[in-house]
Scaffold this motif. Structure first.
Motif, PDB file in Angstrom:
ATOM      1  N   VAL A 118       0.839  -1.202   0.000  1.00  0.00           N
ATOM      2  CA  VAL A 118       0.000   0.000   0.000  1.00  0.00           C
ATOM      3  C   VAL A 118       0.873   1.250   0.000  1.00  0.00           C
ATOM      4  O   VAL A 118       0.640   2.188  -0.768  1.00  0.00           O
ATOM      5  N   GLU A 119       1.905   1.255   0.840  1.00  0.00           N
ATOM      6  CA  GLU A 119       2.818   2.397   0.903  1.00  0.00           C
ATOM      7  C   GLU A 119       3.562   2.580  -0.424  1.00  0.00           C
ATOM      8  O   GLU A 119       3.742   3.703  -0.900  1.00  0.00           O
ATOM      9  N   LEU A 120       3.966   1.478  -1.023  1.00  0.00           N
ATOM     10  CA  LEU A 120       4.665   1.541  -2.305  1.00  0.00           C
ATOM     11  C   LEU A 120       3.746   2.113  -3.384  1.00  0.00           C
ATOM     12  O   LEU A 120       4.166   2.959  -4.188  1.00  0.00           O
ATOM     13  N   LYS A 121       2.493   1.693  -3.397  1.00  0.00           N
ATOM     14  CA  LYS A 121       1.535   2.234  -4.371  1.00  0.00           C
ATOM     15  C   LYS A 121       1.361   3.738  -4.184  1.00  0.00           C
ATOM     16  O   LYS A 121       1.258   4.486  -5.159  1.00  0.00           O
ATOM     17  N   LYS A 122       1.334   4.178  -2.925  1.00  0.00           N
ATOM     18  CA  LYS A 122       1.208   5.620  -2.659  1.00  0.00           C
ATOM     19  C   LYS A 122       2.398   6.375  -3.241  1.00  0.00           C
ATOM     20  O   LYS A 122       2.223   7.421  -3.869  1.00  0.00           O
ATOM     21  N   ARG A 123       3.600   5.858  -3.026  1.00  0.00           N
ATOM     22  CA  ARG A 123       4.811   6.516  -3.545  1.00  0.00           C
ATOM     23  C   ARG A 123       4.799   6.540  -5.078  1.00  0.00           C
ATOM     24  O   ARG A 123       5.167   7.548  -5.694  1.00  0.00           O
ATOM     25  N   LEU A 124       4.376   5.443  -5.691  1.00  0.00           N
ATOM     26  CA  LEU A 124       4.310   5.387  -7.152  1.00  0.00           C
ATOM     27  C   LEU A 124       3.246   6.351  -7.681  1.00  0.00           C
ATOM     28  O   LEU A 124       3.445   7.005  -8.708  1.00  0.00           O
ATOM     29  N   SER A 125       2.142   6.453  -6.974  1.00  0.00           N
ATOM     30  CA  SER A 125       1.067   7.369  -7.380  1.00  0.00           C
ATOM     31  C   SER A 125       1.540   8.816  -7.354  1.00  0.00           C
ATOM     32  O   SER A 125       1.184   9.610  -8.235  1.00  0.00           O
ATOM     33  N   ILE A 126       2.341   9.172  -6.351  1.00  0.00           N
ATOM     34  CA  ILE A 126       2.883  10.533  -6.268  1.00  0.00           C
ATOM     35  C   ILE A 126       3.740  10.835  -7.498  1.00  0.00           C
ATOM     36  O   ILE A 126       3.647  11.911  -8.085  1.00  0.00           O
ATOM     37  N   ILE A 127       4.554   9.858  -7.894  1.00  0.00           N
ATOM     38  CA  ILE A 127       5.382  10.030  -9.099  1.00  0.00           C
ATOM     39  C   ILE A 127       4.499  10.197 -10.334  1.00  0.00           C
ATOM     40  O   ILE A 127       4.699  11.100 -11.142  1.00  0.00           O
ATOM     41  N   LEU A 128       3.513   9.327 -10.464  1.00  0.00           N
ATOM     42  CA  LEU A 128       2.636   9.369 -11.636  1.00  0.00           C
ATOM     43  C   LEU A 128       1.863  10.684 -11.730  1.00  0.00           C
ATOM     44  O   LEU A 128       1.602  11.180 -12.830  1.00  0.00           O
ATOM     45  N   SER A 160       2.887  13.588 -10.620  1.00  0.00           N
ATOM     46  CA  SER A 160       3.774  14.758 -10.645  1.00  0.00           C
ATOM     47  C   SER A 160       3.733  15.417 -12.028  1.00  0.00           C
ATOM     48  O   SER A 160       3.373  14.780 -13.016  1.00  0.00           O
ATOM     49  N   PRO A 161       4.125  16.705 -12.096  1.00  0.00           N
ATOM     50  CA  PRO A 161       4.084  17.423 -13.383  1.00  0.00           C
ATOM     51  C   PRO A 161       5.298  17.167 -14.276  1.00  0.00           C
ATOM     52  O   PRO A 161       5.475  17.845 -15.276  1.00  0.00           O
ATOM     53  N   GLN A 162       6.112  16.183 -13.936  1.00  0.00           N
ATOM     54  CA  GLN A 162       7.334  15.919 -14.698  1.00  0.00           C
ATOM     55  C   GLN A 162       7.048  15.270 -16.056  1.00  0.00           C
ATOM     56  O   GLN A 162       5.974  14.735 -16.293  1.00  0.00           O
TER      57      GLN A 162
END
Length: 148
Positions: free
Chosen positions: A2-12, A14-16
């Motif tokens: 769950v924590e890993l999915k949250k971190r990946l979601s933040i990346i996805l 992002s405006p990068q």
């Protein structure tokens, strides 16, 4: 996970640039999951029946272009189905990237019903991939499709 999915979601979210996001995803997976020893994306190369290497983390590979049907990635490009290989040496159609690779998982990415790419993960361990890995990577590929 769950924590890993949250971190990946933040990346996805992002405006990068998309390629920067994909590289960061590879880096996080590589760092967080000990048996993910090569993590990368392949995408359909224009209108050709081949895959082109996208962002990845791990040893340099000669496989920057993979024809459909060749190796595990090429098979997934045709089948559109996740392919888990517990022992790559037991596969006839395996494209060796590293002598250290013992297992591989490839999960397709679909956009508007079309198989447009995949995430490819190699492991230096035999049979490391679980249903949890499949679930995480299927979720990730669904999320990646949204930014492509």
């Amino acid at each position: 996970m769950v924590e890993l999915k949250k971190r990946l979601s933040i990346i996805l979210d992002s405006p990068q640039d998309t390629n920067v996001k994909l590289l960061k995803i590879c880096q996080v997976l590589d760092k967080e999951i000990s048996y993910y020893n090569w993590t990368g994306f392949y995408f359909k190369n224009g209108d050709k029946d081949e895959l082109a290497l996208g962002p990845y983390v791990g040893a340099v590979t000669d496989h920057v272009i993979i024809p459909y049907g060749k190796g595990i990635c090429g098979q997934v490009a045709i089948s559109g189905e996740t392919f888990v290989v517990p022992d790559v040496h037991a596969q006839d159609n395996y494209l060796s990237c590293s002598i250290d690779t013992k297992a591989e998982i490839v999960v397709p990415i679909f956009k508007d019903g079309e198989n447009i790419g995949q995430i490819d993960i190699d492991s230096h361990s035999i049979d490391p991939f679980t249903k949890e890995d499949e679930e995480l990577l299927n979720w990730l590929c669904d999320e990646v499709a949204k930014i492509l």
